[in-house]
Design an enzyme around this catalytic site. Structure first.
Site, PDB file in Angstrom:
ATOM      1  CD  GLU A  37      -2.703   1.224   2.511  1.00 25.71           C
ATOM      2  OE1 GLU A  37      -2.697   0.294   3.326  1.00 25.71           O
ATOM      3  OE2 GLU A  37      -3.362   2.273   2.647  1.00 25.71           O
ATOM      4  NE  ARG A 263       2.949  -8.067  10.298  1.00 25.23           N
ATOM      5  CZ  ARG A 263       2.857  -6.956   9.538  1.00 25.23           C
ATOM      6  NH1 ARG A 263       3.718  -5.975   9.652  1.00 25.23           N
ATOM      7  NH2 ARG A 263       1.872  -6.824   8.683  1.00 25.23           N
ATOM      8  CE  LYS A 273       3.092   0.211   4.860  1.00 25.83           C
ATOM      9  NZ  LYS A 273       2.488   0.033   3.549  1.00 25.83           N
TER      10      LYS A 273
HETATM   11  P1  ATP Z   1       2.709  -2.120   8.019  1.00 23.42           P
HETATM   12  O1  ATP Z   1       2.001  -2.872   9.109  1.00 23.42           O
HETATM   13  O2  ATP Z   1       4.149  -1.911   8.257  1.00 23.42           O
HETATM   14  O3  ATP Z   1       2.016  -0.866   7.614  1.00 23.42           O
HETATM   15  P2  ATP Z   1       1.462  -3.475   5.904  1.00 23.42           P
HETATM   16  O4  ATP Z   1       1.295  -4.934   5.962  1.00 23.42           O
HETATM   17  O5  ATP Z   1       0.284  -2.649   6.156  1.00 23.42           O
HETATM   18  O6  ATP Z   1       2.687  -3.106   6.805  1.00 23.42           O
HETATM   19  P3  ATP Z   1       1.631  -3.335   3.087  1.00 23.42           P
HETATM   20  O7  ATP Z   1       2.064  -2.214   2.233  1.00 23.42           O
HETATM   21  O8  ATP Z   1       0.198  -3.709   3.057  1.00 23.42           O
HETATM   22  O9  ATP Z   1       2.077  -2.992   4.548  1.00 23.42           O
HETATM   23  O10 ATP Z   1       2.551  -4.609   2.844  1.00 23.42           O
HETATM   24  C1  ATP Z   1       2.876  -5.134   1.586  1.00 23.42           C
HETATM   25  C2  ATP Z   1       3.263  -6.569   1.758  1.00 23.42           C
HETATM   26  O11 ATP Z   1       4.363  -6.688   2.653  1.00 23.42           O
HETATM   27  C3  ATP Z   1       2.138  -7.368   2.355  1.00 23.42           C
HETATM   28  O12 ATP Z   1       2.019  -8.567   1.645  1.00 23.42           O
HETATM   29  C4  ATP Z   1       2.546  -7.588   3.767  1.00 23.42           C
HETATM   30  O13 ATP Z   1       2.011  -8.769   4.268  1.00 23.42           O
HETATM   31  C5  ATP Z   1       4.074  -7.601   3.674  1.00 23.42           C
HETATM   32  N1  ATP Z   1       4.668  -7.173   4.933  1.00 23.42           N
HETATM   33  C6  ATP Z   1       4.435  -6.038   5.613  1.00 23.42           C
HETATM   34  N2  ATP Z   1       5.131  -5.999   6.754  1.00 23.42           N
HETATM   35  C7  ATP Z   1       5.846  -7.150   6.812  1.00 23.42           C
HETATM   36  C8  ATP Z   1       6.771  -7.719   7.760  1.00 23.42           C
HETATM   37  N3  ATP Z   1       7.101  -7.088   8.868  1.00 23.42           N
HETATM   38  N4  ATP Z   1       7.303  -8.923   7.469  1.00 23.42           N
HETATM   39  C9  ATP Z   1       6.979  -9.560   6.337  1.00 23.42           C
HETATM   40  N5  ATP Z   1       6.131  -9.097   5.414  1.00 23.42           N
HETATM   41  C10 ATP Z   1       5.552  -7.904   5.646  1.00 23.42           C
HETATM   42 MG    MG Z   2      -1.496  -3.002   4.889  1.00 31.39          MG
END
Ligand code: ATP
Ligand code: MG
Length: 564
Positions: A37, A263, A273
């Site tokens: 995102e 994760r 984020k």
């Molecule tokens: P955050 O919680 O940091 O905002 P998010 O999951 O909302 O992370 P996205 O932009 O939706 O962020 O993530 C893109 C991809 O990266 C998704 O498939 C998500 O599952 C993966 N991802 C995000 N954070 C991690 C992490 N700490 N370890 C492994 N994969 C991750």
């Molecule tokens: Mg997300």
């Protein structure tokens, strides 16, 4: 140079994919995607997901798409999109011509919604957000059906179309899936599919005032793109029944399989984020790419290489269980990579002047120095030696304790690639007692670092020639947080309470050997005895040398492994 990378993506997901290929599921094809995102910069957790998705595609001769999951117009920005593309490329992955945006599918999503309304599987609800929450029930209590749940298909179509046409203000209606308000899985209790949001979208501008929810966009995007394995983090495990429900009810041909993994969490930092944004906007760090940040751009600026991050992602593996990885492992992977590639140079961070009394004032010698003992092909260079040098303040003690073997009054040590010197006097400020200068003599017979009479010294110091060395700014970094898991602090304390106020130390009068005159931005060096440093990609210019300490030489990870 020896390749460090090991077997890519040997993990439980690879095992599932192998089995699917054997049974010819998805016609034996493999399609994955990385779906960020664009509401912030990527962090090292995302690197794990990137390495996994692109790595699996690579391993099974498939493809991996880059897809921006841009369904929320409020928090998303072009700056983030640009940075994400730059970071994925820098990590060494290529989505070729497969760059997608969920917002490109808004028309399709709308048709999908209409399809479900017509099928009697979706309805417009006019409860307020609070009421919807209240009606949802809890883990122990079933939910209640909305009084609007049994609207006719015609009424639903009419209302949904008017929602799209902009007739209603935000929050007045939503479109919901008609599933089961008593389901044990809260995600199945008539989840919201669309909401009204009169907001301009960075790509579709004002075309839409209704936006799909993540759950109604993600699986459908996967299906449209022919994704075979939709890999996501564990928090989506409970969303999988809904993911499957939408694709089944929409009767789509391609039904990707959602697979969840744990994760990445790292000690002494944070990964969300939402929190990283706060570090930047509240000024706790200088920018998204501040070298203390766990962002990919921050790590890059700190001196991390794509290889070191890929090796790290490989070593941590992929599991189903949440865990916390020691940041020392990340540092270890960097050291391992830089050890084989970084040229060695001499730099003095906190200079102390040394005058060699028996060395002629006008004389300069060019001494041979090895560029990289790990890589004979890297050759050697010349370093100037003269009467006045700088050594590290830490390398001298006027009254040395027992285990201090470096320079002290009356003691002899070796200067790296140079001579043995002996301290004969110490000049101090009469008022403050501060040491201003050390007076030494040298033994001309020891050039290159060995005494013909076989006498030994207990220390070898790094040094630079005072008049030949260059001024540099050196930035030393430490962990950004003082607590192993800042997100899990004491009651009532925000994670910012654990920010390490000493995570950045700036040294303004460091000196580096003259060969660094033309250090290029992002150039990586080992400053002998001190650590790995890289020229700052923004601030290191022809006018001013600026180096970031990437990592020290002390390998706490290796030591921990040894003591296990
Ligand atoms: P955050 O919680 O940091 O905002 P998010 O999951 O909302 O992370 P996205 O932009 O939706 O962020 O993530 C893109 C991809 O990266 C998704 O498939 C998500 O599952 C993966 N991802 C995000 N954070 C991690 C992490 N700490 N370890 C492994 N994969 C991750
Ligand atoms: Mg997300």
């Amino acid at each position: 140079m020896k390749e460090l990378e090991t077997d890519k993506a040997a993990n439980f997901i690879a095992a599932i994919i192998s089995a699917d290929i054997k049974t010819n599921k998805h016609d034996g094809k493999v399609m994955t995607r990385f779906p960020p995102e664009p509401n912030g910069y990527l962090h090292i957790g995302h690197a794990k997901s990137i390495c996994l998705n692109f790595g699996l595609a690579d391993k099974f001769n498939g493809c991996c798409n880059l897809r921006f999951d841009d369904t929320n117009p409020i928090k998303e920005e072009q700056e983030y999109i640009d940075s994400i593309m730059e970071d994925v490329r820098w990590l060494g992955f290529d989505w070729e011509d497969r760059l997608y945006y969920a917002s490109d599918y808004f028309d399709r999503f709308y048709e999908f919604a209409v399809f479900l309304i017509k099928k009697g599987r979706a309805y417009v609800d006019s409860l307020t957000a609070d009421e919807i929450r209240e009606f949802r029930g809890t883990l122990t209590e079933p939910g209640k059906e909305s009084p609007y749940r049994n609207r006719s298909i015609e009424e639903n179509l009419n209302l949904f179309e008017r929602m799209k046409a902009g007739e209603f203000p935000d929050g007045t209606h939503v479109l919901r899936a008609k599933i089961d308000m008593t389901s044990g899985n809260l995600n199945m209790r008539d989840p919201v599919m669309y909401r009204i949001l009169h907001a301009s979208h960075h790509r579709t501008s004002d075309k839409w005032c209704i936006y799909p929810m993540y759950d109604f966009a993600h699986g459908q995007s996967d299906s449209i793109e022919g994704i075979t394995h939709s890999i996501c983090t564990l928090e989506f495990e409970d969303h999988r029944p809904l993911y499957d429900w939408f694709i089944d009810e929409l009767e789509l041909d391609c039904h990707p399989q959602q697979i969840e993994f744990a994760r990445l969490n790292l000690t002494y930092t944070i990964m969300s984020k939402r929190k990283l944004v706060r570090l930047v906007t509240e000024g706790h760090v200088r920018s998204w790419d501040d070298p203390r940040m766990p962002t990919i751009s921050g790590l890059r600026r700190r001196g991390y290489t794509p290889e070191s991050i890929r090796i790290f992602c490989d070593r941590i593996g992929v599991a189903k269980k949440e865990s916390m990885v020691d940041i020392a492992l990340l540092e270890h992977c960097l050291r391992e990579d830089l050890n084989r590639r970084a040229p060695r140079v001499m730099a003095v961070l906190r200079p102390l002047k040394v005058v060699i009394e028996n060395y002629p004032a006008s004389k300069v010698e060019e001494l041979d120095a090895v560029n990289n003992p790990e890589d004979p092909a890297a050759g050697s260079r010349k370093v100037p030696f003269s009467r006045e040098l700088y050594i590290e303040q830490d390398d001298f003690m006027e009254e040395p304790p027992k285990k201090f073997f470096r320079l002290a009054p009356g003691r002899e040590v070796r200067l790296r690639y140079g001579y043995f010197i002996t301290c004969v006097d110490v000049k101090k400020d009469d008022n403050t007692g501060e040491i201003l200068e050390i007076r030494c003599t040298y033994d001309p017979e020891t050039r290159g670092g060995n005494a013909p009479d076989g006498r030994k010294v207990k220390a070898t110091l790094h040094w630079v020639s005072a008049s030949h060395s260059l001024e540099a700014e050196v930035r030393l970094y430490d962990h950004l947080f003082t607590r192993e898991n800042p997100a899990d602090g004491e009651e009532g304390k925000d994670f910012t309470a654990y920010i390490n106020r000493e995570s950045l130390e700036i040294l303004n009068d460091s000196r580096v050997e003259p060969s660094l005159k033309d250090a290029l931005p992002e150039g990586i060096y080992q400053f002998e005895r001190l650590g790995y440093f890289c020229a700052d990609r923004h601030d290191c210019t022809g006018e001013k040398l600026v180096f970031n300490r990437s990592v020290t030489l002390r390998d706490t990870w290796a030591r921990m492994q040894k003591n296990r």
